[in-house]
Design a protein around this motif. Structure first.
Motif, PDB file in Angstrom:
ATOM      1  N   GLY A   1       0.807  -1.190   0.000  1.00 14.26           N
ATOM      2  CA  GLY A   1       0.000   0.000   0.000  1.00 14.26           C
ATOM      3  C   GLY A   1       0.853   1.257   0.000  1.00 14.26           C
ATOM      4  N   ILE A   2       1.921   1.234   0.787  1.00 15.03           N
ATOM      5  CA  ILE A   2       2.808   2.391   0.872  1.00 15.03           C
ATOM      6  C   ILE A   2       3.509   2.618  -0.467  1.00 15.03           C
ATOM      7  N   LEU A   3       3.965   1.542  -1.093  1.00 12.44           N
ATOM      8  CA  LEU A   3       4.653   1.684  -2.379  1.00 12.44           C
ATOM      9  C   LEU A   3       3.710   2.198  -3.465  1.00 12.44           C
ATOM     10  N   SER A   4       2.468   1.739  -3.449  1.00 16.91           N
ATOM     11  CA  SER A   4       1.492   2.217  -4.437  1.00 16.91           C
ATOM     12  C   SER A   4       1.206   3.698  -4.236  1.00 16.91           C
ATOM     13  N   ALA A   5       1.007   4.100  -2.995  1.00 17.34           N
ATOM     14  CA  ALA A   5       0.756   5.512  -2.699  1.00 17.34           C
ATOM     15  C   ALA A   5       1.978   6.357  -3.039  1.00 17.34           C
ATOM     16  N   LEU A   6       3.162   5.855  -2.740  1.00 13.40           N
ATOM     17  CA  LEU A   6       4.385   6.582  -3.067  1.00 13.40           C
ATOM     18  C   LEU A   6       4.527   6.751  -4.580  1.00 13.40           C
ATOM     19  N   GLY A   7       4.196   5.711  -5.325  1.00 13.40           N
ATOM     20  CA  GLY A   7       4.238   5.809  -6.780  1.00 13.40           C
ATOM     21  C   GLY A   7       3.291   6.869  -7.305  1.00 13.40           C
ATOM     22  N   ASN A   8       2.083   6.934  -6.737  1.00 12.65           N
ATOM     23  CA  ASN A   8       1.128   7.961  -7.149  1.00 12.65           C
ATOM     24  C   ASN A   8       1.617   9.351  -6.766  1.00 12.65           C
ATOM     25  N   PHE A   9       2.182   9.480  -5.585  1.00 12.82           N
ATOM     26  CA  PHE A   9       2.718  10.762  -5.136  1.00 12.82           C
ATOM     27  C   PHE A   9       3.824  11.248  -6.072  1.00 12.82           C
ATOM     28  N   LEU A  10       4.758  10.370  -6.401  1.00 12.35           N
ATOM     29  CA  LEU A  10       5.854  10.749  -7.296  1.00 12.35           C
ATOM     30  C   LEU A  10       5.326  11.117  -8.677  1.00 12.35           C
ATOM     31  N   THR A  11       4.331  10.404  -9.154  1.00 11.40           N
ATOM     32  CA  THR A  11       3.723  10.722 -10.441  1.00 11.40           C
ATOM     33  C   THR A  11       3.113  12.114 -10.422  1.00 11.40           C
ATOM     34  N   GLN A  12       2.428  12.440  -9.346  1.00 15.89           N
ATOM     35  CA  GLN A  12       1.841  13.774  -9.229  1.00 15.89           C
ATOM     36  C   GLN A  12       2.919  14.856  -9.211  1.00 15.89           C
ATOM     37  N   MET A  13       4.015  14.597  -8.515  1.00 16.17           N
ATOM     38  CA  MET A  13       5.098  15.575  -8.443  1.00 16.17           C
ATOM     39  C   MET A  13       5.761  15.763  -9.811  1.00 16.17           C
ATOM     40  N   ILE A  14       6.011  14.673 -10.510  1.00 17.65           N
ATOM     41  CA  ILE A  14       6.632  14.752 -11.838  1.00 17.65           C
ATOM     42  C   ILE A  14       5.710  15.477 -12.810  1.00 17.65           C
ATOM     43  N   GLU A  15       4.427  15.176 -12.733  1.00 16.59           N
ATOM     44  CA  GLU A  15       3.454  15.825 -13.626  1.00 16.59           C
ATOM     45  C   GLU A  15       3.405  17.328 -13.373  1.00 16.59           C
ATOM     46  N   LYS A  16       3.426  17.746 -12.104  1.00 13.82           N
ATOM     47  CA  LYS A  16       3.418  19.176 -11.776  1.00 13.82           C
ATOM     48  C   LYS A  16       4.690  19.857 -12.278  1.00 13.82           C
ATOM     49  N   LYS A  17       5.814  19.158 -12.145  1.00  8.96           N
ATOM     50  CA  LYS A  17       7.080  19.736 -12.587  1.00  8.96           C
ATOM     51  C   LYS A  17       7.101  19.894 -14.107  1.00  8.96           C
ATOM     52  N   GLN A  18       6.566  18.909 -14.823  1.00  9.06           N
ATOM     53  CA  GLN A  18       6.543  18.987 -16.281  1.00  9.06           C
ATOM     54  C   GLN A  18       5.604  20.084 -16.774  1.00  9.06           C
ATOM     55  N   LYS A  19       4.501  20.279 -16.056  1.00 14.85           N
ATOM     56  CA  LYS A  19       3.552  21.325 -16.431  1.00 14.85           C
ATOM     57  C   LYS A  19       3.946  22.681 -15.859  1.00 14.85           C
ATOM     58  N   LYS A  20       5.004  22.697 -15.049  1.00 14.01           N
ATOM     59  CA  LYS A  20       5.510  23.914 -14.404  1.00 14.01           C
ATOM     60  C   LYS A  20       4.447  24.597 -13.560  1.00 14.01           C
ATOM     61  N   GLU A  21       3.700  23.762 -12.828  1.00 16.44           N
ATOM     62  CA  GLU A  21       2.696  24.296 -11.908  1.00 16.44           C
ATOM     63  C   GLU A  21       3.364  24.592 -10.576  1.00 16.44           C
TER      64      GLU A  21
END
Length: 92
Positions: A1-21
């Protein structure tokens, strides 16, 4: 569960960085959905499926690794993806 949530968290961070939000908002419900899925589905199903594979296809058999890989990729993976989409749509 922790690894799945961490994966989603990292995805959100990468997506924000790519969109420069610059927003600090985090999709917490997405994190919780992935944590629930990982804890109740990914972990137990994978654990028992691989135990079943070890019992059904012992290491002593010729090409045991290849046979296990084929069963995993051809049977388990498609069913697991279907379950993922069903559970995630239900949790949304």
């Amino acid at each position: 569960g922790i690894l799945s949530a961490l994966g989603n968290f990292l995805t959100q961070m990468i997506e924000k960085k790519q969109k420069k939000e610059n927003s600090k908002s985090l999709n917490v419900s997405g994190l919780l959905r992935y944590a629930v899925y990982g804890f109740f589905f990914t972990g137990p199903l994978s654990h028992y499926f691989y135990l079943f594979l070890e019992h059904w296809i012992p290491s002593e058999l010729p090409l045991a690794g290849v046979k296990r890989l084929l069963l995993d990729r051809l049977l388990f993976a498609p069913a697991f993806l279907l379950l993922f989409f069903l559970v995630m749509s239900f949790l949304e």
